[in-house]
Design a protein around this motif. Structure first.
Motif, short mmCIF file in Angstrom:
data_model
loop_
_atom_site.label_atom_id
_atom_site.label_comp_id
_atom_site.label_asym_id
_atom_site.label_seq_id
_atom_site.Cartn_x
_atom_site.Cartn_y
_atom_site.Cartn_z
N ALA A 177 -24.64 4.66 -15.51
CA ALA A 177 -22.58 4.90 -15.98
C ALA A 177 -22.30 3.73 -15.47
CB ALA A 177 -22.55 6.40 -14.92
N ALA A 178 -22.90 3.65 -14.24
CA ALA A 178 -22.53 2.12 -14.21
C ALA A 178 -22.46 0.96 -14.89
CB ALA A 178 -22.24 1.74 -12.84
N ALA A 179 -23.63 0.27 -14.79
CA ALA A 179 -23.40 -0.24 -16.07
C ALA A 179 -22.78 -0.02 -17.32
CB ALA A 179 -24.78 -0.37 -16.91
N MET A 180 -22.76 1.37 -18.15
CA MET A 180 -22.11 1.39 -18.88
C MET A 180 -19.64 1.04 -19.03
SD MET A 180 -23.24 1.18 -21.32
CE MET A 180 -22.47 1.89 -22.88
N ALA A 181 -19.54 1.63 -17.52
CA ALA A 181 -18.40 1.54 -17.27
C ALA A 181 -17.77 0.11 -17.52
CB ALA A 181 -17.83 1.94 -15.83
N LEU A 182 -18.30 -0.73 -17.11
CA LEU A 182 -18.77 -2.17 -16.65
C LEU A 182 -19.16 -2.93 -18.70
CD1 LEU A 182 -19.49 -3.27 -13.51
CD2 LEU A 182 -17.72 -3.31 -14.70
N LYS A 183 -19.13 -2.34 -19.37
CA LYS A 183 -19.29 -2.35 -20.87
C LYS A 183 -20.49 -2.96 -20.76
CE LYS A 183 -15.71 -0.58 -22.86
NZ LYS A 183 -13.91 -1.47 -22.67
N ASN A 184 -21.85 -3.31 -19.72
CA ASN A 184 -22.53 -4.39 -19.42
C ASN A 184 -23.74 -3.39 -19.67
OD1 ASN A 184 -23.76 -6.32 -18.73
ND2 ASN A 184 -22.33 -6.83 -17.40
N PRO A 185 -23.91 -3.36 -20.61
CA PRO A 185 -26.20 -1.99 -20.36
C PRO A 185 -27.38 -3.28 -20.10
CG PRO A 185 -25.41 -2.78 -22.96
CD PRO A 185 -23.92 -3.30 -21.72
N PHE A 186 -26.90 -4.47 -20.26
CA PHE A 186 -27.77 -5.58 -19.98
C PHE A 186 -27.67 -6.01 -18.67
CE2 PHE A 186 -27.81 -5.97 -24.36
CZ PHE A 186 -28.36 -6.01 -24.79
N ALA A 187 -26.86 -4.96 -17.60
CA ALA A 187 -26.72 -5.46 -16.32
C ALA A 187 -26.59 -7.52 -16.15
CB ALA A 187 -28.06 -5.24 -15.76
N LEU A 188 -25.48 -7.51 -16.78
CA LEU A 188 -25.45 -9.81 -16.89
C LEU A 188 -24.76 -9.45 -15.25
CD1 LEU A 188 -24.96 -10.22 -20.78
CD2 LEU A 188 -26.70 -11.49 -19.14
N ARG A 189 -24.59 -10.48 -14.74
CA ARG A 189 -24.21 -10.83 -13.44
C ARG A 189 -24.34 -12.50 -12.76
NH1 ARG A 189 -29.10 -8.62 -12.08
NH2 ARG A 189 -28.29 -6.46 -11.62
N LEU A 190 -23.90 -12.80 -12.65
CA LEU A 190 -22.82 -14.16 -12.09
C LEU A 190 -23.70 -14.85 -11.27
CD1 LEU A 190 -19.40 -14.87 -12.96
CD2 LEU A 190 -21.44 -15.61 -14.41
N LYS A 191 -24.46 -15.49 -10.68
CA LYS A 191 -24.85 -15.38 -9.05
C LYS A 191 -24.45 -15.18 -8.28
CE LYS A 191 -28.03 -19.60 -10.67
NZ LYS A 191 -28.04 -20.85 -11.44
N LYS A 192 -22.96 -15.00 -7.71
CA LYS A 192 -22.39 -15.25 -6.85
C LYS A 192 -21.72 -13.91 -6.76
CE LYS A 192 -24.61 -19.14 -3.91
NZ LYS A 192 -24.12 -19.42 -3.33
N LYS A 193 -20.53 -13.70 -7.76
CA LYS A 193 -20.19 -12.43 -8.19
C LYS A 193 -20.30 -11.34 -9.01
CE LYS A 193 -16.48 -16.68 -9.23
NZ LYS A 193 -15.75 -16.77 -10.06
N GLY A 194 -21.57 -11.05 -8.81
CA GLY A 194 -21.94 -10.16 -9.05
C GLY A 194 -22.04 -9.35 -10.24
N LEU A 195 -22.02 -8.10 -11.14
CA LEU A 195 -22.37 -7.46 -12.71
C LEU A 195 -20.79 -8.70 -13.55
CD1 LEU A 195 -23.45 -4.05 -12.25
CD2 LEU A 195 -24.41 -5.81 -12.80
N ILE A 196 -20.57 -8.21 -14.56
CA ILE A 196 -19.28 -8.98 -15.82
C ILE A 196 -19.38 -7.80 -16.39
CG2 ILE A 196 -19.29 -10.15 -17.56
CD1 ILE A 196 -21.25 -11.78 -16.79
N ARG A 197 -18.17 -7.84 -16.51
CA ARG A 197 -16.89 -6.23 -17.23
C ARG A 197 -17.04 -6.87 -18.39
NH1 ARG A 197 -14.25 -2.34 -16.17
NH2 ARG A 197 -14.72 -2.45 -13.69
N PHE A 198 -17.29 -6.37 -20.02
CA PHE A 198 -17.40 -7.21 -20.84
C PHE A 198 -15.93 -6.14 -21.60
CE2 PHE A 198 -21.00 -8.37 -20.29
CZ PHE A 198 -21.42 -10.09 -20.48
#
Length: 146
Positions: A91-112
């Protein structure tokens, strides 16, 4: 409990790798009619998503187009998606529309803005970060960071 869940997820990832290899062998053995092969790949992706109760059912064409556009094996994106978020069941990944758990090195998961955008972004990351590696090795190394 956490260790048990990790072991279960590892077993599922290995099953996905084996299933992907079997599907690849079957499709390579089939006659080389591009349209038939593409339809078989699309059906295999949709079956994979559906059989896992994924909310990403219906995105098979997007997975296939993103893989082709980036010169990737058609099976790698659904397999990575399973590894990262259980194909969107997290659910957390899908709330960000990010099912690949893409993240920036120091900023965390990306919201798409959309799941489609995240699929194409993941394909670009895989192409750039894992260039030249076989799909099985990519799947084992994938961590979502770029």
């Amino acid at each position: 409990m956490v260790i048990k869940r990790i072991k279960e997820r590892h077993l599922v990832v290995m099953f996905v790798v084996i299933l992907a290899g079997a599907l690849s062998f079957f499709l390579q053995a089939a006659p080389k009619n591009d349209e038939k092969a593409e339809n078989g790949e699309l059906e295999a992706i949709e079956l994979f998503l559906t059989s896992r109760g994924s909310p990403l059912r219906g995105y098979g064409r997007v997975f296939l187009d993103a893989a082709k556009e980036n010169g990737l094996d058609w099976m790698i994106l659904p397999a990575i998606c399973w590894k990262a978020s259980w194909c969107g069941r997290d659910a957390a990944a899908m709330a960000l529309k990010n099912p690949f758990a893409l993240r920036l090195k120091k900023k965390g998961l990306i919201r798409f803005s959309s799941v489609t955008a995240s699929i194409f972004a993941a394909a670009k990351v895989v192409k750039k970060k894992y260039k030249g590696l076989p799909p099985k090795q990519i799947l084992l190394l994938y961590d979502g960071r770029f």
